[in-house]
Motif scaffolding. Sequence first.
Motif, PDB file in Angstrom:
ATOM      1  N   GLY A 151       0.883  -1.199   0.056  1.00 40.92           N
ATOM      2  CA  GLY A 151       0.123  -0.006  -0.126  1.00 40.92           C
ATOM      3  C   GLY A 151       0.800   1.266   0.025  1.00 40.92           C
ATOM      4  N   THR A 152       1.835   1.385   1.072  1.00 43.99           N
ATOM      5  CA  THR A 152       2.672   2.242   0.875  1.00 43.99           C
ATOM      6  C   THR A 152       4.028   2.225   0.094  1.00 43.99           C
ATOM      7  OG1 THR A 152       3.713   1.666   2.966  1.00 43.99           O
ATOM      8  CG2 THR A 152       1.933   3.230   3.283  1.00 43.99           C
ATOM      9  N   GLU A 153       4.042   0.805  -0.199  1.00 45.42           N
ATOM     10  CA  GLU A 153       5.229   0.241  -1.150  1.00 45.42           C
ATOM     11  C   GLU A 153       6.475   0.866  -0.459  1.00 45.42           C
ATOM     12  OE1 GLU A 153       4.057  -1.914  -2.800  1.00 45.42           O
ATOM     13  OE2 GLU A 153       2.173  -1.275  -2.842  1.00 45.42           O
ATOM     14  N   ASP A 154       6.963   0.572   0.751  1.00 45.83           N
ATOM     15  CA  ASP A 154       8.341   0.967   1.353  1.00 45.83           C
ATOM     16  C   ASP A 154       8.580  -0.285   2.407  1.00 45.83           C
ATOM     17  OD1 ASP A 154       6.519   1.104   3.769  1.00 45.83           O
ATOM     18  OD2 ASP A 154       6.406   3.473   3.282  1.00 45.83           O
ATOM     19  N   LEU A 155       9.709  -0.442   3.122  1.00 47.05           N
ATOM     20  CA  LEU A 155      10.158  -1.111   3.643  1.00 47.05           C
ATOM     21  C   LEU A 155      10.590  -0.636   5.159  1.00 47.05           C
ATOM     22  CD1 LEU A 155      13.069  -3.274   1.574  1.00 47.05           C
ATOM     23  CD2 LEU A 155      10.667  -3.854   1.761  1.00 47.05           C
ATOM     24  N   SER A 156      10.311  -1.353   6.198  1.00 49.42           N
ATOM     25  CA  SER A 156      10.539  -0.806   7.524  1.00 49.42           C
ATOM     26  C   SER A 156      11.598  -1.517   8.288  1.00 49.42           C
ATOM     27  CB  SER A 156       9.194  -0.837   8.542  1.00 49.42           C
ATOM     28  OG  SER A 156       8.102   0.142   8.342  1.00 49.42           O
ATOM     29  N   LEU A 157      12.108  -0.967   8.863  1.00 54.99           N
ATOM     30  CA  LEU A 157      13.483  -1.642   9.714  1.00 54.99           C
ATOM     31  C   LEU A 157      12.934  -1.692  11.098  1.00 54.99           C
ATOM     32  CD1 LEU A 157      16.056  -2.954   9.806  1.00 54.99           C
ATOM     33  CD2 LEU A 157      17.201  -0.697   9.753  1.00 54.99           C
ATOM     34  N   PHE A 158      13.087  -2.478  12.085  1.00 50.98           N
ATOM     35  CA  PHE A 158      12.885  -2.706  13.368  1.00 50.98           C
ATOM     36  C   PHE A 158      14.180  -3.155  14.012  1.00 50.98           C
ATOM     37  CE2 PHE A 158       9.089  -3.333  11.575  1.00 50.98           C
ATOM     38  CZ  PHE A 158       7.732  -2.950  12.115  1.00 50.98           C
ATOM     39  N   LEU A 159      14.753  -2.246  14.720  1.00 54.84           N
ATOM     40  CA  LEU A 159      15.928  -2.122  15.342  1.00 54.84           C
ATOM     41  C   LEU A 159      15.718  -2.826  17.010  1.00 54.84           C
ATOM     42  CD1 LEU A 159      18.090   0.880  14.160  1.00 54.84           C
ATOM     43  CD2 LEU A 159      18.059  -1.713  13.264  1.00 54.84           C
ATOM     44  N   ASN A 160      16.719  -3.848  17.406  1.00 58.46           N
ATOM     45  CA  ASN A 160      16.452  -4.574  18.617  1.00 58.46           C
ATOM     46  C   ASN A 160      17.514  -3.784  19.512  1.00 58.46           C
ATOM     47  OD1 ASN A 160      16.246  -6.135  20.681  1.00 58.46           O
ATOM     48  ND2 ASN A 160      16.802  -7.984  19.486  1.00 58.46           N
ATOM     49  N   ASP A 161      17.072  -3.563  20.675  1.00 60.28           N
ATOM     50  CA  ASP A 161      17.883  -2.821  21.949  1.00 60.28           C
ATOM     51  C   ASP A 161      18.654  -4.007  22.375  1.00 60.28           C
ATOM     52  OD1 ASP A 161      15.975  -4.347  23.388  1.00 60.28           O
ATOM     53  OD2 ASP A 161      15.692  -2.281  24.465  1.00 60.28           O
ATOM     54  N   GLY A 162      18.405  -5.299  22.141  1.00 61.80           N
ATOM     55  CA  GLY A 162      19.179  -6.236  22.831  1.00 61.80           C
ATOM     56  C   GLY A 162      18.242  -7.092  24.105  1.00 61.80           C
ATOM     57  N   GLN A 163      17.378  -6.363  24.283  1.00 58.01           N
ATOM     58  CA  GLN A 163      16.317  -7.011  25.289  1.00 58.01           C
ATOM     59  C   GLN A 163      15.215  -7.359  24.514  1.00 58.01           C
ATOM     60  OE1 GLN A 163      17.417  -7.280  28.591  1.00 58.01           O
ATOM     61  NE2 GLN A 163      19.321  -6.382  27.873  1.00 58.01           N
ATOM     62  N   GLY A 164      14.863  -7.613  23.262  1.00 60.14           N
ATOM     63  CA  GLY A 164      13.775  -7.729  22.528  1.00 60.14           C
ATOM     64  C   GLY A 164      12.765  -6.691  22.299  1.00 60.14           C
ATOM     65  N   VAL A 165      13.203  -5.343  22.597  1.00 58.26           N
ATOM     66  CA  VAL A 165      12.432  -4.308  22.450  1.00 58.26           C
ATOM     67  C   VAL A 165      12.826  -3.495  21.158  1.00 58.26           C
ATOM     68  CG1 VAL A 165      11.673  -2.133  23.322  1.00 58.26           C
ATOM     69  CG2 VAL A 165      12.158  -4.054  24.860  1.00 58.26           C
ATOM     70  N   PHE A 166      12.038  -3.440  20.322  1.00 53.58           N
ATOM     71  CA  PHE A 166      12.336  -2.749  18.795  1.00 53.58           C
ATOM     72  C   PHE A 166      11.838  -1.480  18.839  1.00 53.58           C
ATOM     73  CE2 PHE A 166      12.134  -7.271  18.776  1.00 53.58           C
ATOM     74  CZ  PHE A 166      12.996  -7.571  17.722  1.00 53.58           C
ATOM     75  N   SER A 167      12.769  -0.836  18.095  1.00 53.33           N
ATOM     76  CA  SER A 167      12.172   0.765  17.418  1.00 53.33           C
ATOM     77  C   SER A 167      12.025   0.766  16.001  1.00 53.33           C
ATOM     78  CB  SER A 167      13.370   1.726  17.810  1.00 53.33           C
ATOM     79  OG  SER A 167      14.271   1.521  17.531  1.00 53.33           O
ATOM     80  N   SER A 168      11.376   1.380  15.470  1.00 54.34           N
ATOM     81  CA  SER A 168      10.940   1.193  14.052  1.00 54.34           C
ATOM     82  C   SER A 168      11.233   2.579  13.237  1.00 54.34           C
ATOM     83  CB  SER A 168       9.677   0.505  13.781  1.00 54.34           C
ATOM     84  OG  SER A 168       8.910   1.520  14.071  1.00 54.34           O
ATOM     85  N   ASN A 169      11.657   2.412  12.049  1.00 56.90           N
ATOM     86  CA  ASN A 169      11.585   3.651  11.133  1.00 56.90           C
ATOM     87  C   ASN A 169      11.516   3.016   9.582  1.00 56.90           C
ATOM     88  OD1 ASN A 169      14.478   3.351   9.572  1.00 56.90           O
ATOM     89  ND2 ASN A 169      14.837   2.875  11.844  1.00 56.90           N
ATOM     90  N   ILE A 170      11.110   3.805   8.851  1.00 53.02           N
ATOM     91  CA  ILE A 170      11.143   3.511   7.183  1.00 53.02           C
ATOM     92  C   ILE A 170      12.398   3.653   6.778  1.00 53.02           C
ATOM     93  CG2 ILE A 170      10.016   4.086   5.085  1.00 53.02           C
ATOM     94  CD1 ILE A 170       7.993   3.202   6.977  1.00 53.02           C
ATOM     95  N   ALA A 171      13.058   2.203   6.393  1.00 52.94           N
ATOM     96  CA  ALA A 171      14.173   2.378   5.896  1.00 52.94           C
ATOM     97  C   ALA A 171      14.444   2.629   4.443  1.00 52.94           C
ATOM     98  CB  ALA A 171      14.817   0.945   6.255  1.00 52.94           C
TER      99      ALA A 171
END
Length: 257
Positions: free
Chosen positions: A163-183
């Motif tokens: 739909g938006t035709e993009d890729l999201s990246l979810f980065l792990n803080d090492g504890q299994g908690v993720f922050s996301s951005n449109i990569a």
Amino acid sequence: MYSGHIFPILFLIVLLSGCSSTGSDDAVREQPYFLGRIAVIGAHGMAVADFNEDGNLDLAVTINEGDTIGIYLNQGRGWLVPAPSLSAQRNPCFVTTGDFNHDGHIDLVNSNWGGHTVSVFFGDGTGNFGEPTYYGPNHMVGQIEVRDFNNDGHPDFMTSNMGTEDLSLFLNDGQGVFSSNIALTGFSSATKFSSADFNKDGIVDVAVLDQYTVKIFYNNGKGVFGKGRTMYQVNDPMQLKSIDTGDLNSDGIPDVA
């Protein structure tokens, strides 16, 4: 002694349907999946790993009917036993594995196409998983791949957003908690991608199938990608249906197929 249904892995038959960005939810749900003598409607993805750490490979299967992830534990000698299924959100699609919190146990992450989210389930090493944590690109989520995209030693994951035709990246803080951005963005149809170290610099890059072309995006090691380089182009988009990577000519450099 187990008295429920047991299914021989030697007779496992899987018919998996693809996740689509077109059509109704009902059309997605009508695809068949067969496991031994049982038929389940609307399966999409499968992951194979040893969930209960007994040395045998088990299965996780996303199932649209009921919006669940079926867990099937291998008893050894080719026998699968259904374990309690996991509740996902609407239209679970792809599923894959990683040890996201570094506790030595296999965890799961799946994309929920209709729910516009991804679900992370932490495993306890017995074949059981905790309640999901949801992360939302807030778009129809298709493919998902687990890799260490920012070279910090923690498994991250990337998703394709329809739909938006993009890729999201979810980065792990090492504890299994993720922050996301449109990569990666600006595609005509970015529903398929694959990752590998294409330039042999020790950093994971991404190849994206974008309608008429296959483009390579090089990673700077922090999860930031440069401008895409067109690797392959066709006149008919129907010629490009899927993408994968591997060393096809045994030269030590990953290729794209």
